[in-house]
Design a protein around this motif. Structure first.
Motif, short mmCIF file in Angstrom:
data_model
loop_
_atom_site.label_atom_id
_atom_site.label_comp_id
_atom_site.label_asym_id
_atom_site.label_seq_id
_atom_site.Cartn_x
_atom_site.Cartn_y
_atom_site.Cartn_z
N THR A 65 -9.04 8.25 0.43
CA THR A 65 -8.53 9.42 1.13
C THR A 65 -7.39 10.00 0.30
O THR A 65 -6.32 9.38 0.20
N PRO A 66 -7.61 11.14 -0.32
CA PRO A 66 -6.58 11.72 -1.18
C PRO A 66 -5.34 12.13 -0.38
O PRO A 66 -5.45 12.67 0.71
N THR A 67 -4.19 11.86 -0.95
CA THR A 67 -2.92 12.26 -0.33
C THR A 67 -2.46 13.58 -0.94
O THR A 67 -3.01 14.04 -1.96
N ARG A 68 -1.41 14.15 -0.37
CA ARG A 68 -0.85 15.38 -0.94
C ARG A 68 -0.36 15.12 -2.37
O ARG A 68 -0.56 15.94 -3.27
N ASP A 69 0.28 13.96 -2.59
CA ASP A 69 0.76 13.63 -3.94
C ASP A 69 -0.40 13.54 -4.93
O ASP A 69 -0.28 14.01 -6.07
N GLU A 71 -15.45 12.95 -10.22
CA GLU A 71 -14.94 11.97 -11.20
C GLU A 71 -13.77 11.18 -10.62
O GLU A 71 -13.53 10.04 -11.00
N ASN A 72 -13.02 11.81 -9.72
CA ASN A 72 -11.85 11.17 -9.12
C ASN A 72 -12.15 10.56 -7.74
O ASN A 72 -11.23 10.24 -6.99
N ASN A 73 -13.44 10.42 -7.44
CA ASN A 73 -13.92 9.76 -6.20
C ASN A 73 -13.44 10.40 -4.90
O ASN A 73 -13.16 9.70 -3.93
#
Length: 192
Positions: free
Chosen positions: A5-9, A77-79
Protein backbone atom coordinates in the motif's frame (compact mmCIF):
# COMPACT_ATOMS: atom_id res chain seq x y z
CA UNK A 1 -1.89 -9.10 -6.54
CA UNK A 2 0.21 -6.70 -4.52
CA UNK A 3 0.01 -6.44 -0.73
CA UNK A 4 1.90 -3.15 -0.95
CA UNK A 5 0.00 0.00 0.00
CA UNK A 6 1.84 3.11 -1.19
CA UNK A 7 2.16 5.95 1.30
CA UNK A 8 2.27 9.66 0.55
CA UNK A 9 6.05 9.58 1.12
CA UNK A 10 6.38 6.72 -1.40
CA UNK A 11 4.30 8.63 -3.94
CA UNK A 12 6.19 11.90 -3.43
CA UNK A 13 9.60 10.21 -3.72
CA UNK A 14 8.55 8.42 -6.91
CA UNK A 15 7.04 11.61 -8.35
CA UNK A 16 10.22 13.58 -7.59
CA UNK A 17 12.34 10.88 -9.22
CA UNK A 18 10.64 11.64 -12.55
CA UNK A 19 9.75 15.33 -12.19
CA UNK A 20 11.73 18.49 -11.48
CA UNK A 21 9.28 21.11 -12.78
CA UNK A 22 7.98 23.38 -10.03
CA UNK A 23 4.69 23.97 -11.85
CA UNK A 24 4.07 20.24 -12.36
CA UNK A 25 4.90 19.58 -8.70
CA UNK A 26 2.46 22.28 -7.60
CA UNK A 27 -0.17 20.80 -9.92
CA UNK A 28 0.36 17.36 -8.33
CA UNK A 29 0.05 18.89 -4.85
CA UNK A 30 -3.12 20.75 -5.87
CA UNK A 31 -4.75 17.60 -7.22
CA UNK A 32 -3.66 15.71 -4.09
CA UNK A 33 -5.29 18.34 -1.86
CA UNK A 34 -8.50 18.29 -3.87
CA UNK A 35 -8.62 14.49 -3.84
CA UNK A 36 -8.17 14.45 -0.06
CA UNK A 37 -10.88 17.08 0.32
CA UNK A 38 -13.36 15.08 -1.79
CA UNK A 39 -12.44 11.81 -0.02
CA UNK A 40 -13.28 13.46 3.29
CA UNK A 41 -16.54 14.84 1.84
CA UNK A 42 -17.57 11.38 0.61
CA UNK A 43 -16.32 9.46 3.66
CA UNK A 44 -13.62 7.67 1.65
CA UNK A 45 -9.94 6.86 2.27
CA UNK A 46 -8.16 10.25 2.24
CA UNK A 47 -4.68 8.75 2.14
CA UNK A 48 -5.45 6.56 -0.88
CA UNK A 49 -7.24 9.32 -2.78
CA UNK A 50 -4.43 11.78 -1.99
CA UNK A 51 -1.69 9.40 -3.10
CA UNK A 52 -3.49 8.81 -6.40
CA UNK A 53 -3.92 12.55 -6.91
CA UNK A 54 -0.25 13.16 -6.17
CA UNK A 55 1.05 10.50 -8.56
CA UNK A 56 -1.41 10.94 -11.46
CA UNK A 57 0.98 12.86 -13.76
CA UNK A 58 4.08 10.85 -12.84
CA UNK A 59 5.32 10.47 -16.43
CA UNK A 60 4.24 13.82 -17.84
CA UNK A 61 7.53 15.72 -17.61
CA UNK A 62 9.83 13.03 -19.02
CA UNK A 63 7.40 11.19 -21.31
CA UNK A 64 4.67 13.62 -22.45
CA UNK A 65 4.07 11.65 -25.65
CA UNK A 66 3.57 8.45 -23.64
CA UNK A 67 1.46 9.99 -20.89
CA UNK A 68 -0.28 7.36 -18.73
CA UNK A 69 1.45 4.56 -20.66
CA UNK A 70 4.77 5.16 -18.89
CA UNK A 71 3.05 5.79 -15.56
CA UNK A 72 1.42 2.37 -15.79
CA UNK A 73 4.80 0.78 -16.54
CA UNK A 74 6.55 2.60 -13.66
CA UNK A 75 3.81 1.85 -11.13
CA UNK A 76 3.79 -1.85 -12.11
CA UNK A 77 7.60 -2.00 -11.74
CA UNK A 78 7.13 -0.56 -8.24
CA UNK A 79 4.41 -3.12 -7.33
CA UNK A 80 1.59 -0.60 -6.96
CA UNK A 81 -1.88 -2.11 -6.45
CA UNK A 82 -4.08 -2.55 -9.53
CA UNK A 83 -6.85 -0.27 -8.28
CA UNK A 84 -4.36 2.59 -7.83
CA UNK A 85 -3.00 2.03 -11.34
CA UNK A 86 -6.49 1.88 -12.84
CA UNK A 87 -7.51 5.10 -11.06
CA UNK A 88 -4.45 6.94 -12.34
CA UNK A 89 -5.00 5.69 -15.90
CA UNK A 90 -8.66 6.69 -15.84
CA UNK A 91 -7.75 10.39 -15.63
CA UNK A 92 -6.51 10.10 -19.22
CA UNK A 93 -9.80 8.69 -20.52
CA UNK A 94 -10.44 9.59 -24.17
CA UNK A 95 -7.12 11.42 -24.47
CA UNK A 96 -4.50 8.74 -23.88
CA UNK A 97 -6.37 5.78 -22.38
CA UNK A 98 -9.68 4.02 -22.95
CA UNK A 99 -10.22 3.42 -19.22
CA UNK A 100 -13.45 5.16 -18.28
CA UNK A 101 -13.66 6.56 -14.75
CA UNK A 102 -16.09 4.27 -12.87
CA UNK A 103 -15.40 4.62 -9.13
CA UNK A 104 -16.23 7.95 -7.46
CA UNK A 105 -12.48 8.45 -6.83
CA UNK A 106 -11.72 8.06 -10.53
CA UNK A 107 -14.49 10.47 -11.49
CA UNK A 108 -13.22 13.10 -9.06
CA UNK A 109 -9.66 12.77 -10.44
CA UNK A 110 -10.93 13.06 -14.01
CA UNK A 111 -13.16 16.05 -13.19
CA UNK A 112 -10.67 18.05 -11.14
CA UNK A 113 -7.34 17.47 -12.91
CA UNK A 114 -7.81 20.15 -15.58
CA UNK A 115 -9.94 22.27 -13.26
CA UNK A 116 -7.13 22.71 -10.71
CA UNK A 117 -5.04 24.19 -13.54
CA UNK A 118 -7.80 26.64 -14.46
CA UNK A 119 -8.27 27.64 -10.82
CA UNK A 120 -4.52 28.15 -10.38
CA UNK A 121 -4.34 30.30 -13.54
CA UNK A 122 -7.36 32.31 -12.38
CA UNK A 123 -5.83 32.87 -8.93
CA UNK A 124 -2.56 34.10 -10.42
CA UNK A 125 -4.26 36.93 -12.34
CA UNK A 126 -6.29 38.11 -9.35
CA UNK A 127 -5.05 41.06 -7.28
CA UNK A 128 -4.88 38.81 -4.21
CA UNK A 129 -3.11 35.97 -6.11
CA UNK A 130 -5.10 33.67 -3.84
CA UNK A 131 -7.71 30.92 -3.76
CA UNK A 132 -8.68 31.99 -0.25
CA UNK A 133 -11.04 34.73 -1.47
CA UNK A 134 -11.96 33.12 -4.79
CA UNK A 135 -15.48 32.18 -5.78
CA UNK A 136 -16.69 29.89 -8.56
CA UNK A 137 -18.02 32.94 -10.41
CA UNK A 138 -14.43 34.11 -11.12
CA UNK A 139 -13.43 30.70 -12.43
CA UNK A 140 -16.58 30.39 -14.52
CA UNK A 141 -15.81 33.74 -16.18
CA UNK A 142 -12.33 32.51 -17.12
CA UNK A 143 -13.79 29.12 -18.14
CA UNK A 144 -15.88 30.91 -20.79
CA UNK A 145 -12.86 32.83 -22.10
CA UNK A 146 -11.31 30.21 -24.42
CA UNK A 147 -8.15 32.31 -24.90
CA UNK A 148 -7.44 32.30 -21.15
CA UNK A 149 -5.32 29.26 -20.16
CA UNK A 150 -6.09 27.96 -23.65
CA UNK A 151 -4.42 24.57 -23.13
CA UNK A 152 -6.95 23.63 -20.44
CA UNK A 153 -9.61 21.38 -21.93
CA UNK A 154 -12.96 22.78 -20.87
CA UNK A 155 -14.82 19.79 -22.35
CA UNK A 156 -13.05 17.43 -19.93
CA UNK A 157 -14.10 19.64 -17.00
CA UNK A 158 -17.72 19.66 -18.24
CA UNK A 159 -17.66 15.91 -18.82
CA UNK A 160 -16.20 15.38 -15.34
CA UNK A 161 -18.97 17.43 -13.75
CA UNK A 162 -21.52 15.28 -15.62
CA UNK A 163 -19.82 12.06 -14.45
CA UNK A 164 -20.12 13.31 -10.87
CA UNK A 165 -23.66 14.52 -11.46
CA UNK A 166 -22.66 17.99 -10.27
CA UNK A 167 -23.35 21.46 -11.59
CA UNK A 168 -20.20 23.09 -12.98
CA UNK A 169 -20.39 25.87 -10.35
CA UNK A 170 -20.62 23.31 -7.54
CA UNK A 171 -17.62 21.38 -8.89
CA UNK A 172 -15.66 24.64 -9.12
CA UNK A 173 -16.62 25.66 -5.58
CA UNK A 174 -15.68 22.28 -4.11
CA UNK A 175 -12.38 22.20 -6.02
CA UNK A 176 -11.51 25.70 -4.78
CA UNK A 177 -12.29 24.56 -1.22
CA UNK A 178 -9.97 21.58 -1.70
CA UNK A 179 -7.18 23.79 -3.01
CA UNK A 180 -7.57 26.12 -0.03
CA UNK A 181 -6.42 23.28 2.23
CA UNK A 182 -2.99 23.48 0.56
CA UNK A 183 -2.96 27.17 -0.41
CA UNK A 184 0.34 27.92 1.38
CA UNK A 185 2.12 25.00 -0.27
CA UNK A 186 0.73 26.01 -3.67
CA UNK A 187 1.74 29.69 -3.21
CA UNK A 188 -1.93 30.60 -3.60
CA UNK A 189 -2.61 31.92 -0.09
CA UNK A 190 -2.26 35.51 -1.26
CA UNK A 191 0.01 38.42 -0.52
CA UNK A 192 0.63 38.98 3.16
Amino acid sequence: MSDYTPTRDDALALFQKYNESESLTKHALAVEAVMRYFADKYGEDEEKWGVIGLIHDLDYEKFPDQHCEKTEEILRENNWPEDYIRAVLSHGWQQCTDIKPEHKMEKVLFATDELTGLITSTALVRPSRSVMDMKAKSVKKKFKDKSFAAKIDRDIIKQGAELLDMELSELMTETIMGMRTAAEELDLAGQN
